[in-house]
Write a protein that holds these residues in place. Sequence first.
Motif, PDB file in Angstrom:
ATOM      1  N   GLU A  42       0.829  -1.212   0.000  1.00  0.00           N
ATOM      2  CA  GLU A  42       0.000   0.000   0.000  1.00  0.00           C
ATOM      3  C   GLU A  42       0.861   1.258   0.000  1.00  0.00           C
ATOM      4  N   ARG A  43       1.910   1.295   0.780  1.00  0.00           N
ATOM      5  CA  ARG A  43       2.769   2.490   0.827  1.00  0.00           C
ATOM      6  C   ARG A  43       3.545   2.685  -0.477  1.00  0.00           C
ATOM      7  N   ARG A  46       1.281   4.289  -3.380  1.00  0.00           N
ATOM      8  CA  ARG A  46       1.081   5.747  -3.322  1.00  0.00           C
ATOM      9  C   ARG A  46       2.123   6.506  -4.141  1.00  0.00           C
TER      10      ARG A  46
END
Length: 82
Positions: A42-43, A46
């Motif tokens: 998820e990080r 981004r």
Amino acid sequence: MATGTVRYWAAAKEAAGIAEEPFEAETLRDLLVDIARNPEIERVLRRSSFLIDGHPAGTRDPGTVSLPQGAVVEVLPPFAGG
């Protein structure tokens, strides 16, 4: 619902723990929501850019980017160097 393959490169591959996997999704946003369930990736998502069948998604809203049947979506985190 389209099916296809998502391929992870560099830091995305490391975070996902795999090089590629199948997906089922209508839009790029649907795909991103699904794979972001893994907090490690998820990080990375981004900061990443995305290619769909070799074409950049660019800055378009991922909810407006339809995924065709059999698509290959590549997750490209920023690369070091110049």
